[in-house]
Design an enzyme around this catalytic site. Structure first.
Site, mmCIF file in Angstrom:
data_model
loop_
_atom_site.group_PDB
_atom_site.id
_atom_site.type_symbol
_atom_site.label_atom_id
_atom_site.label_comp_id
_atom_site.label_asym_id
_atom_site.label_seq_id
_atom_site.Cartn_x
_atom_site.Cartn_y
_atom_site.Cartn_z
ATOM 1 N N HIS A 1 -111.530 26.885 -13.748
ATOM 2 C CA HIS A 1 -110.971 28.082 -13.102
ATOM 3 C C HIS A 1 -109.543 27.832 -12.615
ATOM 4 O O HIS A 1 -109.326 27.574 -11.426
ATOM 5 C CB HIS A 1 -111.849 28.503 -11.910
ATOM 6 C CG HIS A 1 -113.123 29.156 -12.315
ATOM 7 N ND1 HIS A 1 -113.252 30.509 -12.500
ATOM 8 C CD2 HIS A 1 -114.336 28.626 -12.606
ATOM 9 C CE1 HIS A 1 -114.481 30.801 -12.872
ATOM 10 N NE2 HIS A 1 -115.161 29.669 -12.942
ATOM 11 N N GLU B 1 -107.336 29.920 -11.978
ATOM 12 C CA GLU B 1 -106.904 30.927 -10.991
ATOM 13 C C GLU B 1 -107.208 30.488 -9.562
ATOM 14 O O GLU B 1 -106.630 31.033 -8.620
ATOM 15 C CB GLU B 1 -107.534 32.296 -11.310
ATOM 16 C CG GLU B 1 -108.981 32.496 -10.857
ATOM 17 C CD GLU B 1 -110.027 31.807 -11.746
ATOM 18 O OE1 GLU B 1 -109.637 31.083 -12.686
ATOM 19 O OE2 GLU B 1 -111.232 32.013 -11.472
ATOM 20 N N CYS C 1 -113.956 30.415 -18.114
ATOM 21 C CA CYS C 1 -115.361 30.178 -17.765
ATOM 22 C C CYS C 1 -116.280 31.022 -18.650
ATOM 23 O O CYS C 1 -116.427 30.745 -19.829
ATOM 24 C CB CYS C 1 -115.593 30.418 -16.283
ATOM 25 S SG CYS C 1 -117.165 29.749 -15.713
#
Ligand code: MN
Length: 242
Positions: A215, A217, A114
């Site tokens: 993202h 994660e 990001c």
């Protein structure tokens, strides 16, 4: 030896109701350290420091994650801030630029996520849209209002890229950004775009850098492809660091 993966962090002001004063805390969303842990690396948080400490800090790590968060100062790409820009943390900008510079100099692999992707692009001389509204061709919702475990828009991965090898046909990602790459930095390659042509991933093979606008994660549990980006970083860290 397990690869040590440095994770860039931010600061947040904490004010407990029972206390009069507030304080600044170093923090990063726990998802990042958990993803590195899950990928077989040793997570190592890097607090924002003076730029001249970046060299020694990077010596102690085998790979670097540049994480998400604040908007970059537009002065870094020679623009004045427009009304639509979000919160900026110049200390973080400077320190992360120094971390990236040292990672490149010391041959340590980097994964940008990001803001991390945006910072890498600006480091290589590129520019950002301060807000996606600057380009009227960008029509998809890139700041989703559903949790990150849900993928909301498609990506088209470029052939013959490192990303293609890693993700093997992943086509949907989550999206939490109001900025994006405008002009691509010199020496970078686009490795994925959304259907409205937003650059969603970049790489610099010569400098061992890969970065994504989404993202991963946040979707470790829901999308089996997400962990592969972190495993790839840990693998690259092993190759370079040991
Ligand atoms: Mn997006």
């Amino acid at each position: 030896m397990t690869a040590i993966i440095g994770i860039s962090t931010s600061t947040i002001t904490i004010k407990r109701p029972e206390e009069v004063t507030s304080f600044q805390a170093n923090y990063t969303p726990r998802d990042f350290s958990q993803a590195i842990e899950r990928a077989g690396g040793l997570p190592f948080l890097l607090p924002i420091c003076q730029e001249d400490l970046a060299k020694d800090l990077v010596r102690h790590i085998d790979g670097l994650v540049l994480t998400g968060g604040h908007d970059l100062s537009p002065h870094l790409y020679k623009q004045e801030p427009r009304q639509s820009i979000g919160e900026i943390l110049p200390d973080r900008d400077q320190f992360e630029m120094a971390l990236l510079s040292q990672a490149i100099k010391q041959g340590k692999p980097v994964l940008g996520i990001c803001r991390g992707l945006q910072l890498i692009n600006v480091y290589y001389g590129g520019t950002l849209y301060q807000d996606l509204s600057e380009n009227e061709q960008i029509v998809l919702q890139h700041n989703q209002r559903t949790p990150g475990k849900h993928a909301t828009h498609q990506i088209l991965i470029e052939a013959n890229t490192r990303l293609e090898q890693i993700l093997e046909g992943q086509t949907m990602v989550n999206s939490f950004h109001h900025q994006a790459i405008n002009q691509l930095g010199q020496g970078l390659q686009v490795s994925a775009r959304s259907n409205d042509q937003v650059i969603e991933a970049i790489e610099a093979e010569s400098d061992n850098i890969l970065a994504v606008q989404w993202h991963p994660e946040l979707s470790i549990e829901s999308n089996p492809a997400s962990i592969k980006l972190f495993e790839d970083l840990v693998n690259r860290a092993h190759a370079y660091g040991h």
